[in-house]
Design a protein around this motif. Sequence first.
Motif, PDB file in Angstrom:
ATOM      1  N   THR A 114       8.492   2.314 -27.738  1.00 43.77           N
ATOM      2  CA  THR A 114       9.335   2.263 -26.649  1.00 43.77           C
ATOM      3  C   THR A 114      10.488   1.034 -26.690  1.00 43.77           C
ATOM      4  O   THR A 114      10.152   0.039 -27.160  1.00 43.77           O
ATOM      5  N   GLY A 115      11.556   1.413 -26.152  1.00 40.50           N
ATOM      6  CA  GLY A 115      12.754   0.395 -26.222  1.00 40.50           C
ATOM      7  C   GLY A 115      13.351   0.442 -27.848  1.00 40.50           C
ATOM      8  O   GLY A 115      14.424  -0.389 -27.967  1.00 40.50           O
ATOM      9  N   MET A 116      13.026   1.075 -28.709  1.00 40.02           N
ATOM     10  CA  MET A 116      13.603   1.205 -30.179  1.00 40.02           C
ATOM     11  C   MET A 116      14.958   1.516 -30.041  1.00 40.02           C
ATOM     12  O   MET A 116      15.848   1.207 -30.642  1.00 40.02           O
ATOM     13  N   LYS A 117      15.291   2.847 -29.230  1.00 36.71           N
ATOM     14  CA  LYS A 117      16.503   3.493 -29.365  1.00 36.71           C
ATOM     15  C   LYS A 117      17.439   2.244 -28.510  1.00 36.71           C
ATOM     16  O   LYS A 117      18.612   2.078 -29.075  1.00 36.71           O
ATOM     17  N   GLU A 118      17.204   1.783 -27.635  1.00 34.09           N
ATOM     18  CA  GLU A 118      18.126   0.691 -26.955  1.00 34.09           C
ATOM     19  C   GLU A 118      18.442  -0.533 -27.814  1.00 34.09           C
ATOM     20  O   GLU A 118      19.387  -1.119 -27.741  1.00 34.09           O
ATOM     21  N   ALA A 119      17.256  -0.964 -28.643  1.00 34.22           N
ATOM     22  CA  ALA A 119      17.386  -2.107 -29.422  1.00 34.22           C
ATOM     23  C   ALA A 119      18.392  -1.936 -30.672  1.00 34.22           C
ATOM     24  O   ALA A 119      19.210  -2.712 -30.885  1.00 34.22           O
ATOM     25  N   VAL A 120      18.304  -0.672 -31.186  1.00 28.42           N
ATOM     26  CA  VAL A 120      19.207  -0.145 -32.206  1.00 28.42           C
ATOM     27  C   VAL A 120      20.551  -0.134 -31.827  1.00 28.42           C
ATOM     28  O   VAL A 120      21.238  -0.667 -32.420  1.00 28.42           O
ATOM     29  N   SER A 121      20.749   0.326 -30.617  1.00 32.69           N
ATOM     30  CA  SER A 121      21.980   0.678 -30.220  1.00 32.69           C
ATOM     31  C   SER A 121      22.839  -0.647 -29.959  1.00 32.69           C
ATOM     32  O   SER A 121      23.954  -0.792 -30.162  1.00 32.69           O
ATOM     33  N   ALA A 122      21.949  -1.567 -29.451  1.00 32.01           N
ATOM     34  CA  ALA A 122      22.495  -3.087 -29.015  1.00 32.01           C
ATOM     35  C   ALA A 122      22.835  -3.921 -30.274  1.00 32.01           C
ATOM     36  O   ALA A 122      23.921  -4.424 -30.507  1.00 32.01           O
ATOM     37  N   ALA A 123      21.922  -3.701 -31.156  1.00 28.63           N
ATOM     38  CA  ALA A 123      22.100  -4.526 -32.439  1.00 28.63           C
ATOM     39  C   ALA A 123      23.077  -3.895 -33.555  1.00 28.63           C
ATOM     40  O   ALA A 123      23.958  -4.545 -34.148  1.00 28.63           O
TER      41      ALA A 123
END
Length: 257
Positions: A93-102
């Motif tokens: 959970t949250g991997m997609k958002e974390a990759v998109s942000a970084a």
Amino acid sequence: MARRKREPMSEGKKNIIGMLLEEYDIKSAKDIEDALKDLLGGTIQEMLESEMDEHLGYQEYERSGNPDSRNGKKTKKIRGVKDILVICADGLTGMKEAVSAAFPQTELQRCIVHQVRNTLKYVGEKNKKELANALKTIYHAPSEDAALETLDRVTEKWEDDYPNAMKSWYKNWDVISPIFKFSSDVRKVIYTTNAIESLNSGYRRLNKQRSVFPSDTALLKALYLSTHEIAKKWTMPLRNWGKVLGELEIMYPDRLG
């Protein structure tokens, strides 16, 4: 145990103590603490600055809004990962958002092995092998359009018996589908997280051997040595790596240097 006999204080030490008592007007333990801070503070600061300059590669700078500033210093050269072409990950959970942000330019690929496992957990033992073979026809499809057509056929066949099995394929299609941009050679490199899971397995074996470490530094040293030993097994080159690299250079121009 006999107490060691204290040697008489030399005249030099007596003179130093006398000078300190006079300089700092010491009358209590707090006065002694303040005097030591004043005496040693400058020396410690010089030692730290020398360590930063000579060993860690840092230099002083005037304070600013630089986001790379650390403790009143800045690095001579920005280090760390600057770009990633493709990240293969499980369904954390949250991997997609974390990759998109970084790394906004990075492709996030769902681990196909995890995706298949998630599907088969809803399936009875007698049908697991048959459905697993059917799932291969999805992720081995030559294009995304062909994969979607196959996905619909597989879902239609199995949804009456296992209505929840194929739902995650549609839900996660945006992170499953990047694999269809690549040839079969590249797909073999990016379709699974098995490589990093193998490394993590090596770390877990280390933890079983010794579950308590005296300090964080001791743990880091143990992990470093464990990594060094595990890396000795990484002797086999990736199959058709030259072809894989060439395809990645075409698909991601100016990002592979």
